[in-house]
Design a protein around this motif. Structure first.
Motif, PDB file in Angstrom:
ATOM      1  N   SER A   1       1.927   6.647  -6.769  1.00 44.47           N
ATOM      2  CA  SER A   1       0.806   7.463  -7.228  1.00 44.47           C
ATOM      3  C   SER A   1       1.074   8.943  -6.967  1.00 44.47           C
ATOM      4  O   SER A   1       0.885   9.796  -7.844  1.00 44.47           O
ATOM      5  CB  SER A   1      -0.453   7.000  -6.509  1.00 44.47           C
ATOM      6  N   LYS A   2       1.551   9.232  -5.755  1.00 38.65           N
ATOM      7  CA  LYS A   2       1.828  10.637  -5.396  1.00 38.65           C
ATOM      8  C   LYS A   2       2.957  11.189  -6.259  1.00 38.65           C
ATOM      9  O   LYS A   2       2.914  12.330  -6.712  1.00 38.65           O
ATOM     10  CB  LYS A   2       2.247  10.728  -3.924  1.00 38.65           C
TER      11      LYS A   2
ATOM     12  N   GLU B   1       0.849  -1.202   0.000  1.00 38.51           N
ATOM     13  CA  GLU B   1       0.000   0.000   0.000  1.00 38.51           C
ATOM     14  C   GLU B   1       0.881   1.248   0.000  1.00 38.51           C
ATOM     15  O   GLU B   1       0.605   2.202  -0.726  1.00 38.51           O
ATOM     16  CB  GLU B   1      -0.868  -0.008   1.257  1.00 38.51           C
TER      17      GLU B   1
ATOM     18  N   SER C   1       5.336   7.912   3.824  1.00 39.64           N
ATOM     19  CA  SER C   1       4.641   9.109   3.354  1.00 39.64           C
ATOM     20  C   SER C   1       5.488  10.352   3.577  1.00 39.64           C
ATOM     21  O   SER C   1       5.589  11.216   2.709  1.00 39.64           O
ATOM     22  CB  SER C   1       3.313   9.216   4.095  1.00 39.64           C
TER      23      SER C   1
ATOM     24  N   LEU D   1       0.888   4.010  -2.929  1.00 38.27           N
ATOM     25  CA  LEU D   1       0.554   5.410  -2.628  1.00 38.27           C
ATOM     26  C   LEU D   1       1.695   6.334  -3.038  1.00 38.27           C
ATOM     27  O   LEU D   1       1.471   7.395  -3.616  1.00 38.27           O
ATOM     28  CB  LEU D   1       0.285   5.574  -1.129  1.00 38.27           C
TER      29      LEU D   1
END
Lengths: 208, 111
Positions: free
Chosen positions: A66-67, A59, B64, A63
């Motif tokens: 994609s970003k 995941e 992230s 992500l």
């Protein structure tokens, strides 16, 4: 102490020892069973743990990709927008200069050439010229123009000026008297019709 | 019965009571072992799962943060490149304007 008392004491001591061992064994058995069950719990969870970690990793990668892809597209758009703005700026400057150039002396010759070209293409006996308000006031010799058109096409045409003025930087729109055929030989028309090639040429010069 | 035998018998009975008492205590200790086993299993199982989920959450968070940094750098580079392109283009602007004026103004001279 008598021998029987010694024996009795030994019996009781033995019973106490056995009793302690029975209790200790019970405690040990309980502790062992609980340890085993804990280990079984951890072992049973292993597969699910691997699955959870793998899913998180996948995941995360998805992500991030994609970003990153979105960001790369945004970055390219940023540069394209800058280039687009610069090309637009040049076109505006071109139009401004053209507005000045159409006031110059050699503009009349250009206008005459555009009229001759357009009339030759339409090849219709009766033609009407549509000019902007400034050009309408110019002293265009229609007779000379008709003669030059005749030399080019071997045809005799009738040429008039339309009382209606058009909004344009310069150049001419020519239409047949019945209005069914129209040719746009204006500067604005040329810029619009050749917009892609002009923008490409500007781009080549600006960003070489 | 002689006194010795009586003493011996009483001692044996006492010894037996000690052993019986120990056995009862042992049973009490083992009481509820099944329930305790199940609880130990469940606790260990769910602790592993919870740790894995926490690990997963941390992976997502740190990943992230990492990619955000990369994205910021990417956009910063793009902005710098755009400025560079603009500066270069300004130098060539006049030439571009002249070239297009030439195309527009002198196209009719071929006639």
């Amino acid at each position: 102490m008598t021998s029987i008392e010694v024996l009795a004491e030994a019996l009781l001591s033995d019973a106490n020892e056995k009793g302690k061992k029975i209790i200790q064994d019970a405690k040990n058995e309980v502790a062992k069973t609980i340890r085993e069950q804990r280990k079984k719990g951890r072992d049973d969870a292993k597969e699910r743990v691997i699955s959870i970690k793998r899913k998180a990793k996948d995941e995360s990668e998805f992500l991030n990709l994609s970003k990153l892809a979105s960001a790369e597209i945004n970055a390219q758009w940023l540069i394209l927008e800058k280039k687009h703005a610069m090309i637009g700026n040049v076109l505006n400057q071109v139009k401004e200069e053209l507005r000045m150039l159409v006031k110059a002396e050699n503009y009349i010759k250009m206008l005459e050439n555009l009229i001759i070209e357009g009339c030759s293409i339409l090849n219709t006996p009766k033609l009407e010229l549509m000019l902007n308000s400034k050009d309408s006031a110019l002293s265009l010799n229609l007779g000379t123009l008709v003669k030059r058109i005749g030399e080019k096409t071997s045809k005799n045409i009738k040429l008039t000026k339309s009382p209606i003025n058009i909004e344009t930087i310069g150049g001419v729109k020519i239409q047949s008297k019945d209005g069914k055929m129209v040719l746009d030989n204006t500067i604005d028309g040329f810029l619009e019709y050749n917009n892609d090639e002009i923008r490409f040429k500007i781009s080549q010069i600006l960003f070489e | 019965m002689s006194d010795n035998l009586r003493i011996l018998k009483k001692t044996q009975e006492k010894a037996k009571r000690i052993i019986d008492s120990a056995l009862i205590k042992a049973e009490k200790i083992k009481e509820g072992l099944l329930q305790k086993s199940m609880e130990a299993f469940e606790e260990a199982y769910h602790t592993e799962i919870a740790q894995a989920e926490k690990f997963a959450k941390n992976i997502l968070k740190s990943s992230s943060e990492g990619i955000e940094l990369e994205i910021d750098q990417l956009l910063m580079s793009a902005k710098q490149l755009a400025i560079k392109i603009e500066n270069q283009a300004i130098i060539n602007e006049e030439e571009a304007v002249k070239h297009i004026i030439n195309i527009v103004f002198h196209r009719s001279e071929k006639i």
